[in-house]
Scaffold this motif. Structure first.
Motif, PDB file in Angstrom:
ATOM      1  N   PRO A  15      31.408 -17.880  60.141  1.00  0.00           N
ATOM      2  CA  PRO A  15      32.216 -17.045  61.045  1.00  0.00           C
ATOM      3  C   PRO A  15      31.737 -17.079  62.490  1.00  0.00           C
ATOM      4  O   PRO A  15      32.543 -17.113  63.420  1.00  0.00           O
ATOM      5  N   GLU A  16      30.412 -17.072  62.696  1.00  0.00           N
ATOM      6  CA  GLU A  16      29.900 -17.054  64.063  1.00  0.00           C
ATOM      7  C   GLU A  16      30.183 -18.358  64.798  1.00  0.00           C
ATOM      8  O   GLU A  16      30.369 -18.374  66.012  1.00  0.00           O
ATOM      9  N   ALA A  17      30.208 -19.478  64.053  1.00  0.00           N
ATOM     10  CA  ALA A  17      30.535 -20.758  64.684  1.00  0.00           C
ATOM     11  C   ALA A  17      32.013 -20.816  65.024  1.00  0.00           C
ATOM     12  O   ALA A  17      32.398 -21.264  66.103  1.00  0.00           O
ATOM     13  N   LYS A  18      32.852 -20.366  64.102  1.00  0.00           N
ATOM     14  CA  LYS A  18      34.290 -20.341  64.367  1.00  0.00           C
ATOM     15  C   LYS A  18      34.601 -19.513  65.609  1.00  0.00           C
ATOM     16  O   LYS A  18      35.283 -19.966  66.530  1.00  0.00           O
ATOM     17  N   SER A  19      34.102 -18.283  65.633  1.00  0.00           N
ATOM     18  CA  SER A  19      34.403 -17.373  66.738  1.00  0.00           C
ATOM     19  C   SER A  19      33.884 -17.909  68.056  1.00  0.00           C
ATOM     20  O   SER A  19      34.587 -17.923  69.068  1.00  0.00           O
ATOM     21  N   GLY A  20      32.634 -18.362  68.041  1.00  0.00           N
ATOM     22  CA  GLY A  20      32.014 -18.802  69.284  1.00  0.00           C
ATOM     23  C   GLY A  20      32.592 -20.081  69.831  1.00  0.00           C
ATOM     24  O   GLY A  20      32.901 -20.173  71.020  1.00  0.00           O
ATOM     25  N   LEU A  21      32.757 -21.092  68.972  1.00  0.00           N
ATOM     26  CA  LEU A  21      33.216 -22.387  69.453  1.00  0.00           C
ATOM     27  C   LEU A  21      34.657 -22.315  69.951  1.00  0.00           C
ATOM     28  O   LEU A  21      34.972 -22.819  71.025  1.00  0.00           O
TER      29      LEU A  21
END
Length: 233
Positions: free
Chosen positions: A109-115
């Motif tokens: 989730p953190e990669a999806k949101s951030g990228l």
């Protein structure tokens, strides 16, 4: 993208002269940033909230990052720094291994949101786009170089004699791999599982022609089971 763990340090901005930076504080800040991205999203994330979550003073963040854009990129870059190129004994197997890792990171989730948020913001911010390139893209291109060198040493790929052409090929390989996996996981929201990765790797290495259509060792151009015989029958 086409060893031991290679953790790449995000391209944080230079600190001010004085007391050395704390690696523990950097780690806490970047982890807090990813946590805030998942819970709040890009628009509601603030440096004050990140500082509170990380247990540091807000001024500590400003000594390290000029603003939210840079902070988010470095927080995401730390995730991609976990990527490594496994040595599985063949080019195809190596590609499958690193693509599965890449897809697993993008599924977080953190990669999806951030990228996704950083890329969207970068369409209006040239400096942010350059930071994404330097912190995330360029280190992953190093994996492509590593993979090509390993395949050349095995005799699976020919050596390159033109450095400029070699660089263009590396860029193309990276674009094809990263573009396909990002689209699969973040745009189509479909799993990049082992079956998909095997199919993708086959297309990457062999093209769109089915393997059965390739000439066999005993085949020669212009001959087939239906070729006329010497009498023209």
């Amino acid at each position: 993208m086409v060893g031991g763990m290679q953790i790449r340090t995000p391209a944080c901005g230079p600190g001010r002269p004085g007391r050395p930076r704390s690696a523990a504080a950097d780690t806490a800040i970047l982890a807090a940033t990813r946590e805030a991205l998942v819970e709040l999203g890009w628009s509601k994330l603030t440096l004050g909230d990140v500082a509170t979550r990380a247990g540091v003073a807000k001024t500590t963040l400003y000594r390290r990052w000029a603003g939210k854009n840079e902070l988010v990129v470095d927080a995401v870059a730390e995730l991609f720094g976990e990527l490594e190129l496994p040595d599985r004994g063949s080019l195809a197997a190596d590609i499958e291994g690193v693509v599965l890792q890449f897809a697993a990171i993008l599924a977080r989730p953190e990669a999806k949101s951030g990228l996704m948020a950083a890329v969207a913001e970068s369409t209006r911010d040239d400096a942010l786009r350059e930071r994404i390139r330097a912190s995330i893209v360029d280190p992953q291109k190093d994996l492509v170089l590593e993979g090509r060198a390993r395949a050349q040493a095995r005799g699976e790929l020919p050596a390159e004699t033109d450095p400029a052409e070699a660089a263009r090929t590396v860029d193309l390989i990276f674009d094809v791999v990263a573009g396909a996996v990002v689209h699969r996981t973040l745009v189509s929201a479909e799993p990049a599982d082992e079956e998909w990765v095997r199919g993708f790797t086959r297309v990457l290495l062999q093209g769109l022609s089915p393997a059965s259509a390739a000439p066999g060792p005993s085949d020669s151009p212009g001959t087939s089971d239906h070729s006329p015989g010497p009498s023209g029958d």
